[in-house]
Design a protein around this motif. Sequence first.
Motif, PDB file in Angstrom:
ATOM      1  N   ASP A 243       5.312   6.153   4.898  1.00 13.82           N
ATOM      2  CA  ASP A 243       5.644   6.706   3.336  1.00 13.82           C
ATOM      3  C   ASP A 243       5.523   7.836   3.325  1.00 13.82           C
ATOM      4  O   ASP A 243       4.998   8.739   4.075  1.00 13.82           O
TER       5      ASP A 243
ATOM      6  N   ASN B 160       0.994  -1.269   0.007  1.00 11.87           N
ATOM      7  CA  ASN B 160      -0.002   0.112  -0.104  1.00 11.87           C
ATOM      8  C   ASN B 160       0.945   1.342   0.088  1.00 11.87           C
ATOM      9  O   ASN B 160       0.792   2.109  -0.774  1.00 11.87           O
TER      10      ASN B 160
ATOM     11  N   LYS C  52       2.243   1.662  -3.378  1.00  2.49           N
ATOM     12  CA  LYS C  52       1.158   1.854  -4.403  1.00  2.49           C
ATOM     13  C   LYS C  52       0.769   3.461  -4.189  1.00  2.49           C
ATOM     14  O   LYS C  52       0.545   3.900  -5.352  1.00  2.49           O
ATOM     15  N   PHE C  53       0.743   3.963  -2.876  1.00  5.88           N
ATOM     16  CA  PHE C  53       0.039   5.436  -2.870  1.00  5.88           C
ATOM     17  C   PHE C  53       1.258   6.492  -2.794  1.00  5.88           C
ATOM     18  O   PHE C  53       1.074   7.359  -2.015  1.00  5.88           O
TER      19      PHE C  53
ATOM     20  N   ARG D  93     -10.519   6.073  -8.933  1.00  4.51           N
ATOM     21  CA  ARG D  93      -9.076   5.817  -8.814  1.00  4.51           C
ATOM     22  C   ARG D  93      -8.350   5.120  -9.888  1.00  4.51           C
ATOM     23  O   ARG D  93      -8.862   4.484 -10.603  1.00  4.51           O
TER      24      ARG D  93
ATOM     25  N   ILE E 178     -11.219   3.232   6.553  1.00  7.92           N
ATOM     26  CA  ILE E 178     -10.385   2.320   5.534  1.00  7.92           C
ATOM     27  C   ILE E 178     -10.066   1.072   6.183  1.00  7.92           C
ATOM     28  O   ILE E 178      -9.599   0.181   5.331  1.00  7.92           O
TER      29      ILE E 178
ATOM     30  N   GLY F 159      -7.441  -5.513   2.086  1.00  2.00           N
ATOM     31  CA  GLY F 159      -6.399  -5.826   2.873  1.00  2.00           C
ATOM     32  C   GLY F 159      -6.348  -5.361   4.053  1.00  2.00           C
ATOM     33  O   GLY F 159      -5.916  -5.957   5.092  1.00  2.00           O
ATOM     34  N   LEU F 160      -6.734  -3.975   4.404  1.00  3.07           N
ATOM     35  CA  LEU F 160      -6.584  -3.573   5.756  1.00  3.07           C
ATOM     36  C   LEU F 160      -7.576  -3.950   6.731  1.00  3.07           C
ATOM     37  O   LEU F 160      -7.208  -4.238   7.872  1.00  3.07           O
TER      38      LEU F 160
ATOM     39  N   GLY G   3      -6.880  -2.901  -6.381  1.00  2.43           N
ATOM     40  CA  GLY G   3      -7.247  -3.293  -4.989  1.00  2.43           C
ATOM     41  C   GLY G   3      -8.616  -3.332  -4.799  1.00  2.43           C
ATOM     42  O   GLY G   3      -9.505  -2.393  -5.460  1.00  2.43           O
ATOM     43  N   ALA G   4      -9.089  -4.089  -3.831  1.00  2.00           N
ATOM     44  CA  ALA G   4     -10.469  -4.347  -3.567  1.00  2.00           C
ATOM     45  C   ALA G   4     -10.871  -3.611  -2.433  1.00  2.00           C
ATOM     46  O   ALA G   4     -12.078  -3.530  -1.893  1.00  2.00           O
ATOM     47  N   GLY G   5      -9.871  -3.209  -1.690  1.00  2.22           N
ATOM     48  CA  GLY G   5     -10.075  -2.645  -0.206  1.00  2.22           C
ATOM     49  C   GLY G   5     -10.394  -3.559   0.828  1.00  2.22           C
ATOM     50  O   GLY G   5     -10.973  -3.152   1.846  1.00  2.22           O
TER      51      GLY G   5
ATOM     52  N   ILE H 230      -4.013  10.086   3.619  1.00  5.55           N
ATOM     53  CA  ILE H 230      -5.369   9.802   3.601  1.00  5.55           C
ATOM     54  C   ILE H 230      -5.983  11.132   4.546  1.00  5.55           C
ATOM     55  O   ILE H 230      -5.866  11.394   5.670  1.00  5.55           O
TER      56      ILE H 230
ATOM     57  N   GLU I 115     -13.589  -0.603   1.710  1.00  3.95           N
ATOM     58  CA  GLU I 115     -13.458   0.898   2.044  1.00  3.95           C
ATOM     59  C   GLU I 115     -12.434   1.193   1.131  1.00  3.95           C
ATOM     60  O   GLU I 115     -11.006   0.735   1.762  1.00  3.95           O
ATOM     61  N   GLN I 116     -12.344   2.270   0.469  1.00  5.24           N
ATOM     62  CA  GLN I 116     -11.292   3.099  -0.159  1.00  5.24           C
ATOM     63  C   GLN I 116     -11.703   4.360  -0.043  1.00  5.24           C
ATOM     64  O   GLN I 116     -12.658   4.924  -0.212  1.00  5.24           O
ATOM     65  N   VAL I 117     -10.396   5.131  -0.178  1.00  3.00           N
ATOM     66  CA  VAL I 117     -10.581   6.714   0.008  1.00  3.00           C
ATOM     67  C   VAL I 117     -11.338   7.249  -1.366  1.00  3.00           C
ATOM     68  O   VAL I 117     -12.209   8.081  -1.345  1.00  3.00           O
TER      69      VAL I 117
ATOM     70  N   SER J 231       1.658   8.876   5.275  1.00  2.34           N
ATOM     71  CA  SER J 231       1.084   8.034   6.131  1.00  2.34           C
ATOM     72  C   SER J 231       1.924   7.078   6.997  1.00  2.34           C
ATOM     73  O   SER J 231       2.983   6.713   6.469  1.00  2.34           O
TER      74      SER J 231
HETATM   75  P1  ADP Z   1      -6.742  -1.490  -1.334  1.00  4.78           P
HETATM   76  O1  ADP Z   1      -5.376  -1.158  -1.163  1.00  4.78           O
HETATM   77  O2  ADP Z   1      -6.613  -3.171  -1.976  1.00  4.78           O
HETATM   78  O3  ADP Z   1      -7.889  -0.850  -1.829  1.00  4.78           O
HETATM   79  P2  ADP Z   1      -6.731  -1.590   1.657  1.00  4.78           P
HETATM   80  O4  ADP Z   1      -7.672  -2.330   2.432  1.00  4.78           O
HETATM   81  O5  ADP Z   1      -5.315  -2.141   1.736  1.00  4.78           O
HETATM   82  O6  ADP Z   1      -7.123  -2.000   0.116  1.00  4.78           O
HETATM   83  O7  ADP Z   1      -6.687  -0.026   1.631  1.00  4.78           O
HETATM   84  C1  ADP Z   1      -7.942   0.607   1.619  1.00  4.78           C
HETATM   85  C2  ADP Z   1      -7.743   1.894   1.294  1.00  4.78           C
HETATM   86  O8  ADP Z   1      -6.999   2.755   2.264  1.00  4.78           O
HETATM   87  C3  ADP Z   1      -6.871   2.079   0.027  1.00  4.78           C
HETATM   88  O9  ADP Z   1      -7.677   1.888  -1.084  1.00  4.78           O
HETATM   89  C4  ADP Z   1      -6.386   3.549   0.062  1.00  4.78           C
HETATM   90  O10 ADP Z   1      -7.599   4.351  -0.192  1.00  4.78           O
HETATM   91  C5  ADP Z   1      -6.183   3.844   1.350  1.00  4.78           C
HETATM   92  N1  ADP Z   1      -4.995   3.638   2.080  1.00  4.78           N
HETATM   93  C6  ADP Z   1      -4.231   2.259   2.498  1.00  4.78           C
HETATM   94  N2  ADP Z   1      -2.940   2.746   2.678  1.00  4.78           N
HETATM   95  C7  ADP Z   1      -2.562   3.929   2.212  1.00  4.78           C
HETATM   96  C8  ADP Z   1      -1.266   4.636   2.194  1.00  4.78           C
HETATM   97  N3  ADP Z   1      -0.131   4.194   2.655  1.00  4.78           N
HETATM   98  N4  ADP Z   1      -1.362   5.782   1.667  1.00  4.78           N
HETATM   99  C9  ADP Z   1      -2.620   6.352   1.422  1.00  4.78           C
HETATM  100  N5  ADP Z   1      -3.880   5.655   1.339  1.00  4.78           N
HETATM  101  C10 ADP Z   1      -3.798   4.301   1.782  1.00  4.78           C
END
Ligand code: ADP
Length: 653
Positions: free
Chosen positions: A311, A280, A283-284, A337, A324, A345-346, A341-343, A316, A329-331, A370
């Motif tokens: 990072d 993540n 990625k971000f 976007r 999140i 992982g977290l 990713g499907a949201g 966020i 849930e994704q931002v 973050s």
């Molecule tokens: P995914 O990455 O598959 O969308 P996650 O559950 O891992 O799912 O993350 C959910 C959301 O949280 C992400 O879509 C993103 O919007 C936000 N996010 C997670 N990690 C970060 C990060 N390091 N920086 C910015 N946004 C983040």
Amino acid sequence: MTEPTGLGMSKVARILMVEDDEDDYILTSDSLEQLDSYQFDIHWVTNPKVAVEKLSQEEFDICLLDFQLGAQSGLDVLRQAIKLGCMTPIIMLTGQDDDNLDKLAQDAGAVDYINKEDISTGRFARAIRYALARNEVASERLERLKAETQNRSKDRFLAHLSHELRTPLTSILGYTELLLQGEKAKESRSELNIILSNGKHLLSLLNDVLDLSKIAADKLELNPSEINLDSFIADVFYLLQINAQDKGLSLVITAPHALPERIRADSTRLRQILINLSYNAIKFTDHGQVAIKLWTEWVEQKELLFFEVADTGIGIPAERLASIFKPFEQVEDIVTRKEGGAGLGLAICTELARRMGGELSVESELGKGSRFRFAIEPGDISDVPRSELHFVKADTNQDNEQYDPLQGRVLVVDDAPDIRQLVQKICDGFGLQVVTAENGLQAVQMCNESLSLDTPFTLVLMDIHMPVLGGRQAIAQIREAGFTAPVIALTAAALKGVKRSLMDIGFSDVLHKPINKKALYQCMSMHLAAQESGEQIDEVEPHILLVEDDVDAAEVSKLLLESLGAKVTLAFTGAECLAVLQSSLPVCKILLDLHLPDTDGLSLAAQIRTISPELEIVVVSGAQIEASQLSALNISRSLLKPLNLSTLQSLID
Ligand code: ADP
């Protein structure tokens, strides 16, 4: 619906009264109403046939059954109802005291037998209470059994679903990887890459959904084992480094103070959290760095191991920080976007971290970056020695192995100072003379110089990804200059599968990072010895026995293994597998699918052990297997389907 119980209200008990005498019905009803702690909902029937029907529908908590129903005996009703499987407790009521009738009623299945004269006494009240209590216990047990059965079948369902989805994915991903390797791929490379990346996405979704459903069913079990922290972190580092490099980010892992050398935790799940948070972060983040930090800290009399992934990315928004962690849930809206990713992982990481001993938390500033943090319980580490991180992969077999000294002058080329130093130290330990270079250009110059001075290096160890001049360009120039000594490529884990292409451009062998001291020694000593005797080295082709009943999956795994230089024999059943083992074919390793038509894989593994106690068995399955089951059969590895090129390469190394 029944009334809620336990809130000061009395329970409602449904009673079927089978009685042909209205006076007796009224008398019994009155008596029932005297009983506190219950309210009664009484259904009165006079006809024996209707009574049997009602009883077979199981809608009542108790049945009060008159012994004499006109011309018919209540015993007949009782017998018929029991025969139809009626579970409702039945109490016989009779006009006379008769031990013989009492016995007949009990034999026919009545729970009690009461003389109508006793209806207004304590005896009747006790009988009713007893029958109701008994019924409650029985129905609670039934509910529990039902729930257990449902849970068991859900587990089985999940295991099957996982297997059924992974097996075809093996073929899809496997053939795509094979096509991409071949010449024919030129025209359709971009389409094939789309299939591959979507297939991989589907697989990661499948894994996430299975994890989530395990969490929801409270079935997610941790398998703690001893972890060598340095080698664990080294693995994670090399895996992430490639992704970070691809985006031009620097990846650093630090520990402000010495860390316990060993901890006890579920390594797969710990790795899952760390990799998820770090992916993540990468990625971000478009510029800057991803920094992973580890430290131990005492919290409420326990020493916990903390991990932080920070990072310098997009950050966020404050109002989204809590959401999140929830599934899906994704931002950013999924439509707008750009990141995949499907949201999920977290949401999974939160639960995993909670189970491993600490909460996953986040601090973030929009536009600045973050910082995710979690802690795990590392087991009892009070007496475990502490040391700095070295990023060395542990030799799993013998830790303090003695190595016969090697002779020669070795050039070590790597841009990362830590790794350069590490390899230098290890080579020093082998008795070699070591010189180092920081990039391909320096290496080319030093090789040329050694040639012109007529003191060529005996061997070169060279990283592939380097600034200024990478390993691939460097080897071309080195070979062109007439340098013939062995040059061994050091490449990161995720680049496995490129051994052949590296050897085609002039490397003599390929070793994978994280560096394994034993493998490094074996490889170097083999090349040094061959060079001395002037022999060509034949690549040792391993013979692998692949036991898999799905023909497509078996065929593609075989092709993939063969593309990596292995010799493969297929067995589609347990019997075929045993036959191969008893033949003269030299087998160095078995890849064993757990779902087979004639036996289950674990029983087969037990049989294999009686023929070949030491043969390496790698179990391949659609669902995770408990570590205890594997260690009982001396099975060192289990792999989740689908098998891809890089997993298969790790089997051959
Ligand atoms: P995914 O990455 O598959 O969308 P996650 O559950 O891992 O799912 O993350 C959910 C959301 O949280 C992400 O879509 C993103 O919007 C936000 N996010 C997670 N990690 C970060 C990060 N390091 N920086 C910015 N946004 C983040």
